[in-house]
Enzyme design. Structure first.
Site, PDB file in Angstrom:
ATOM      1  N   SER A  97       1.024  -1.337  -0.092  1.00 51.32           N
ATOM      2  CA  SER A  97      -0.009   0.002  -0.062  1.00 51.32           C
ATOM      3  C   SER A  97       0.871   1.151   0.153  1.00 51.32           C
ATOM      4  O   SER A  97       1.456   1.415  -1.023  1.00 51.32           O
ATOM      5  CB  SER A  97      -1.014  -0.048   1.060  1.00 51.32           C
ATOM      6  N   ASP A 119      -2.416   6.150  -3.551  1.00 51.76           N
ATOM      7  CA  ASP A 119      -1.094   5.387  -2.891  1.00 51.76           C
ATOM      8  C   ASP A 119      -0.690   4.536  -3.854  1.00 51.76           C
ATOM      9  O   ASP A 119      -1.225   4.304  -5.089  1.00 51.76           O
ATOM     10  CB  ASP A 119      -1.497   4.946  -1.591  1.00 51.76           C
TER      11      ASP A 119
END
Length: 447
Positions: free
Chosen positions: A100, A239
């Site tokens: 992530s 992200d």
């Protein structure tokens, strides 16, 4: 041995914590548990752009195929795409290799069930138990061994799905997109151009060495600069795996997850599509968010920190929108997990439909000042504040004094001998004093 699964799958430094051997074992155990060992599993595997992705995908795939799984490799693609494609391809499971928003040296492995939902704790525990107890699993031979296939149309399948989540197009909008050199690089540039927007790109190549480095949703500074320089309507920052979004308005101001949820919830209510007139968010969402919703007659339910807890509450109550201040936002009518691309589309669509600039839309909510102070408390006493009458009484007094325009949140640290004292309210000096005095009281009473 510490627990393998955290709040978002298995995560650690690649080739140190998260080794190829562990990825292999996760593949074997995961495929077995998710099909109950009853049939040949079909598993969708995706990854973000980080350089350890190839190594871990090879090991994971070896583990999956060693128990007879048919692996569908969809390449570099956002996490929410894996959740969607698992459903679309009627697979037994999906696996995403990503860490992530974490730095490049980290990676992770996250499972989805056949319906595209993250696994509940009890299923993760069964996978973990097989690995830790070294439980022997079937090892087919000959034609019983699984195979791997690359699905070259997966990105197109996901893009067409994303287009279906909004009405109309984005013609006439100038949008700057920061892909964080991550998974959205393979989707966002194509998606927004095909919807008619004028697109300016940053970090839009899947370069593993650069993922999340001074870019993306955790570092929007370059995006803010590009929005102003190009006179853009909006900036969008994803992200590394594109499950979260932070926006920038036309003036260069950051629009966080709280503001985005408020904008989208108000729009859903106007359209009669805000299920049960409720939004789900975590305890970290600002009191200003709660007040903004209240002014619109919208209810707020708060959960523990973590998008999995938001999702649990949403599915339990049948709610349509929920998320986190960090930009993890779930539109449950569209996808089963936080989806940065869907969030971006909704936000741009609302701006175009309403004829309002993002700064005007974001004015629906005022972010209240927030003060956070750490009180040093021994680990074994971190939860004792719940039983201390003087501390409880002081918290009640502070909240009464703020008259619904502020709040106190106490959170024991999960890793350090600390209790975090957070106070929000209109007057920064006042809440600073409140937080300081409350932290001192907690330290005095619990040490």
């Amino acid at each position: 041995m510490a627990r393998l699964f955290g709040t978002d799958g298995v995560r650690g430094i690649a080739n140190y914590d998260l080794t190829p051997q562990l990825a292999f074992e996760l593949g074997r155990a995961g495929a077995y548990v998710l099909t109950h060992g009853t049939h040949r599993p079909k598993v969708v595997v995706g990854k973000d752009s980080r350089i350890s992705g190839d190594m871990l995908e090879c090991a994971l795939t070896a583990g999956l195929t060693s128990v007879g799984a048919e692996v569908i490799s969809v390449g570099i693609i956002p996490t929410p795409a894996v959740a969607y494609l698992t459903r679309l391809y009627q697979a037994d499971a999906g696996v995403m290799i990503s860490a992530s928003h974490n730095p490049v040296e980290y990676n992770g492995i996250k499972f989805f069930d056949k319906d595209g939902y993250k696994l509940p704790d009890e299923v993760e525990d069964r996978i973990e138990n097989i690995i830790k107890e070294k439980i022997e699993l079937p090892s087919p031979i000959g034609t019983g061994i699984g195979t791997r296939k690359e699905y070259t149309n997966s990105h197109r399948d996901y893009i067409e799905f994303l287009k279906s989540t909004i009405d109309g197009d984005l013609k006439g909008m100038k949008i700057v997109i920061d892909c964080a050199y991550g998974a959205s690089s393979t989707i966002a540039p194509i998606l927004f151009k095909e919807l008619g927007a004028e697109v300016i790109l940053h970090g839009a190549e899947p370069i593993g060495e650069k993922i999340n480095v001074n870019c993306g949703s955790t570092h929007p500074e370059k995006l803010q600069q590009l929005v102003i320089e190009n006179g853009a309507d909006i900036g969008l920052a994803f992200d590394g795996d594109a499950d979260r979004l932070i926006a920038v308005d036309e003036k260069g101001n950051v629009v966080d997850g709280d503001h985005i949820m408020a904008i989208c919830a108000i729009d859903l209510k106007k359209k009669g599509r805000l299920k049960n007139n409720t939004v789900v968010a975590t305890v970290m969402s600002n009191i200003g968010f709660e007040i903004a919703l209240k002014e619109q007659g919208i209810n707020l339910i708060r959960t523990k920190v973590g998008d999995r807890y938001v999702l649990e509450e949403m599915t339990k109550g049948g709610y349509s929108i929920g998320g986190e201040q960090s930009g993890h936002i779930i539109f449950l009518d569209d996808n089963t997990t936080g989806d940065g691309e869907i969030t971006a589309l909704k936000l741009c669509s609302i701006s175009k439909e309403s004829g309002k600039k993002l700064s005007e839309l974001a004015a629906c909510m005022i972010t209240y000042p927030q003060v956070l102070i750490n009180a040093k408390v021994k680990n074994e006493l971190k939860n004792a504040y719940l039983e201390d009458e003087e501390i409880k009484r002081e918290i009640e007094n502070l909240e009464r004094e703020m008259r619904g325009e502020g709040r106190v949140l106490i959170r024991p640290s999960g890793t350090e001998p600390l209790v975090r004292v957070m106070v929000e309210g209109k007057d920064y000096d006042k809440i600073s004093q409140m937080a300081k005095e409350l932290a001192e009281l907690i330290e005095r009473k619990l040490n």
